[in-house]
Design an enzyme around this catalytic site. Structure first.
Site, PDB file in Angstrom:
ATOM      1  N   ASP A 110      51.782 -40.057 -31.145  1.00  0.00           N
ATOM      2  CA  ASP A 110      51.907 -40.795 -32.398  1.00  0.00           C
ATOM      3  C   ASP A 110      53.294 -40.639 -33.038  1.00  0.00           C
ATOM      4  O   ASP A 110      53.461 -40.837 -34.235  1.00  0.00           O
ATOM      5  CB  ASP A 110      50.785 -40.409 -33.369  1.00  0.00           C
ATOM      6  CG  ASP A 110      50.793 -38.921 -33.652  1.00  0.00           C
ATOM      7  OD1 ASP A 110      51.591 -38.199 -33.025  1.00  0.00           O
ATOM      8  OD2 ASP A 110      50.003 -38.489 -34.507  1.00  0.00           O
ATOM      9  N   HIS A 168      74.657 -56.655 -26.333  1.00  0.00           N
ATOM     10  CA  HIS A 168      74.774 -57.846 -25.504  1.00  0.00           C
ATOM     11  C   HIS A 168      74.302 -58.967 -26.410  1.00  0.00           C
ATOM     12  O   HIS A 168      73.126 -59.302 -26.458  1.00  0.00           O
ATOM     13  CB  HIS A 168      73.923 -57.726 -24.242  1.00  0.00           C
ATOM     14  CG  HIS A 168      74.432 -56.658 -23.311  1.00  0.00           C
ATOM     15  ND1 HIS A 168      73.794 -56.296 -22.167  1.00  0.00           N
ATOM     16  CD2 HIS A 168      75.542 -55.878 -23.368  1.00  0.00           C
ATOM     17  CE1 HIS A 168      74.484 -55.332 -21.555  1.00  0.00           C
ATOM     18  NE2 HIS A 168      75.539 -55.062 -22.277  1.00  0.00           N
ATOM     19  N   ARG A 223      86.177 -48.003 -15.228  1.00  0.00           N
ATOM     20  CA  ARG A 223      85.954 -49.190 -16.071  1.00  0.00           C
ATOM     21  C   ARG A 223      86.797 -49.013 -17.322  1.00  0.00           C
ATOM     22  O   ARG A 223      86.947 -47.882 -17.818  1.00  0.00           O
ATOM     23  CB  ARG A 223      84.464 -49.355 -16.417  1.00  0.00           C
ATOM     24  CG  ARG A 223      84.182 -50.538 -17.332  1.00  0.00           C
ATOM     25  CD  ARG A 223      82.697 -50.946 -17.400  1.00  0.00           C
ATOM     26  NE  ARG A 223      81.818 -49.970 -17.986  1.00  0.00           N
ATOM     27  CZ  ARG A 223      81.017 -49.171 -17.297  1.00  0.00           C
ATOM     28  NH1 ARG A 223      80.978 -49.239 -15.985  1.00  0.00           N
ATOM     29  NH2 ARG A 223      80.238 -48.300 -17.921  1.00  0.00           N
TER      30      ARG A 223
HETATM   31  N1  GLY Z   1      77.475 -50.224 -22.341  1.00  0.00           N
HETATM   32  C1  GLY Z   1      76.945 -51.486 -22.147  1.00  0.00           C
HETATM   33  C2  GLY Z   1      77.961 -52.450 -21.758  1.00  0.00           C
HETATM   34  O1  GLY Z   1      79.108 -52.112 -21.631  1.00  0.00           O
HETATM   35  O2  GLY Z   1      77.701 -53.595 -21.601  1.00  0.00           O
HETATM   36 MN    MN Z   2      79.947 -53.836 -22.710  1.00  0.00          MN
HETATM   37 MN    MN Z   3      80.097 -50.567 -22.580  1.00  0.00          MN
END
Ligand code: GLY
Ligand code: MN
Ligand code: MN
Length: 436
Positions: free
Chosen positions: A34, A356, A408
């Protein structure tokens, strides 16, 4: 801010003619037994009302003679509020949130028909809650049964997304102010994380430092589970365990952003744990950095959205060929998507109330989405030399010296009338800056 919510409702109503639009608050979600997750309002609901409670329904009914904006909310209840917090209640829903009329949520069934029977269409997004979907569908069915008697009523249900989400795609000054703040806090967190990182520390220690700054600066918290991925973990796109001890000669990929006033930032940086790139890491890093810079340069009003991704893919593919990881003619490699084992995601996404964020990326195959001032998007190319990557027959075996490197670089970019503004430019990304 109430004036802006009202303006958004008016804008939406001007687009739905005699339709009635129905919006439902987010559900509460159980974490275990819960215990519940912290409540997060549905973004569409919040965008139109600023109202931040569960168990609520908002109705926009331009065809109703008196009630254009109706709120159904949880009524005040002293005992329940002691347990689960303040409720605005029916009276204040009208006064504070500008509803023409407000009712307790328990009266939804009874009151809903009057807002639908004169409408020519229902605007509603079918949500995950099938029971609530059924509630709406049942009302519609009933109205259709009696349609011949009245000759009025909604003859179709239309999803609210296309209209509302094209509005949400264009950020107002007030929204941009919150997005700048979300960006500024995440920039500070990344800069601190870069200084804090050293061999021997654990990924979760870095995560804790980042998220500490998020809350310390007034953010609601992380915009998504923070990714702190060292060594080979950097090749896992959504790595969130963050439990590994970091070593010298490895890279650390941090993908972390915060939510401030419900608006999100989303930053990725990759840098050497011990302060110096190995030659292989550096060469791959320079390719990704170049791809990101060239892709960002494409963020200009009038350019097709797709050009950002296409640009990144070209630079990344050229780089992979230069390193001997891919072999062949560039255009052909791109056409056959031979880069995909190393670059498997898109170069970005809209950013806003959702990480997003909503909004279309193209209007059918031959009709690109054209960038316009006020849109905010991420630009986030990467390269991931995943161990055991299965390659095409016609490609060389990947030299082990590249394997296990994941990179990245991600920034948040606003389209302006003259070009773009990188909202997250405060985190360094040049080789000389990320080396220590
Ligand atoms: N961390 C989610 C994205 O970069 O889309
Ligand atoms: Mn992103
Ligand atoms: Mn991201």
């Amino acid at each position: 801010m109430q004036a802006e919510y009202q303006q958004r409702r008016e804008q939406l109503m001007s687009k739905i003619g005699n339709g009635t639009a129905i919006f439902r608050s987010a559900p509460t979600a159980v974490m275990h037994n819960d215990v519940e997750y912290a409540f997060r309002q549905d973004s569409d609901f919040y965008y139109l009302t600023g109202f931040n409670e569960p168990q609520a329904v908002a109705i926009l009914a331009p065809s109703h003679s008196e009630h254009r904006f109706v709120l159904f909310v949880q009524p005040k209840d002293r005992e329940k509020e002691v347990w689960s917090g303040y409720r605005c209640g029916v009276e204040a829903a009208k006064e504070v949130y500008g509803a023409s009329v407000a009712y307790p949520i328990a009266e939804l069934e009874e009151k809903l028909p009057q807002y639908l029977e004169k409408a020519d269409r229902i605007y509603y997004h079918l949500g995950r809650d099938r029971t609530f979907n059924d509630t709406i569908l049942n009302h519609w069915q009933r109205l259709m049964r009696t349609y011949p008697k009245r000759g009025t009523g909604p003859i179709a249900i239309e999803d609210t997304g296309p209209i509302l989400h094209s509005m949400r795609l264009m950020k107002s000054q007030a929204e941009l102010e919150l997005m700048r703040k979300a960006a500024e806090i995440a920039v500070e967190a990344h800069n601190h994380a870069m200084k804090f990182t050293q061999p021997g520390r654990y990924e979760y220690e870095v995560q804790a430092e980042i998220e500490h700054i998020f809350r310390l600066r007034g953010a609601l918290g992380p915009a998504y589970p923070s990714i702190v991925a060292s060594g080979v973990n950097s090749c896992i796109l959504h790595y969130i365990e963050n439990d590994r001890q970091m070593q010298d000669k490895e890279l650390l990929l941090i993908d972390a952003g915060c939510a401030y006033g419900y608006y999100n930032s989303d930053i990725t940086r990759t840098f050497p744990v011990g302060g110096k790139f190995t030659p292989e890491q550096k060469r791959l890093y320079e390719i990704v950095l170049e791809a990101q810079k060239q892709a960002i340069a494409q963020v200009q009003p009038g350019n097709p959205y797709k050009q950002i991704h296409d640009t990144a893919v070209r630079v990344l593919t050229e780089g992979l060929v230069e390193l001997g990881i891919l072999k062949g003619e560039i255009d052909k490699l791109i056409e056959e998507e031979k880069y995909k084992p190393y670059y498997m995601h898109r170069t970005g996404h809209w950013l806003g109330l959702d990480v997003h964020d909503v909004g279309v990326y193209q209007h059918g195959d031959d009709n690109p989405q054209i960038l316009q001032p006020g849109q905010v998007l991420t630009v986030e190319p990467g390269l991931y030399i995943v161990p055991d990557t299965k390659l095409a027959e016609d490609q060389p075996e990947t030299d082990p010296r590249w394997v296990g490197i994941g990179i990245r670089i991600e920034d948040d970019v606003l389209v302006t009338s003259t070009g773009h503004e990188v909202l997250t430019a405060g985190v360094p990304k040049e080789v000389a800056e990320v080396e220590r």
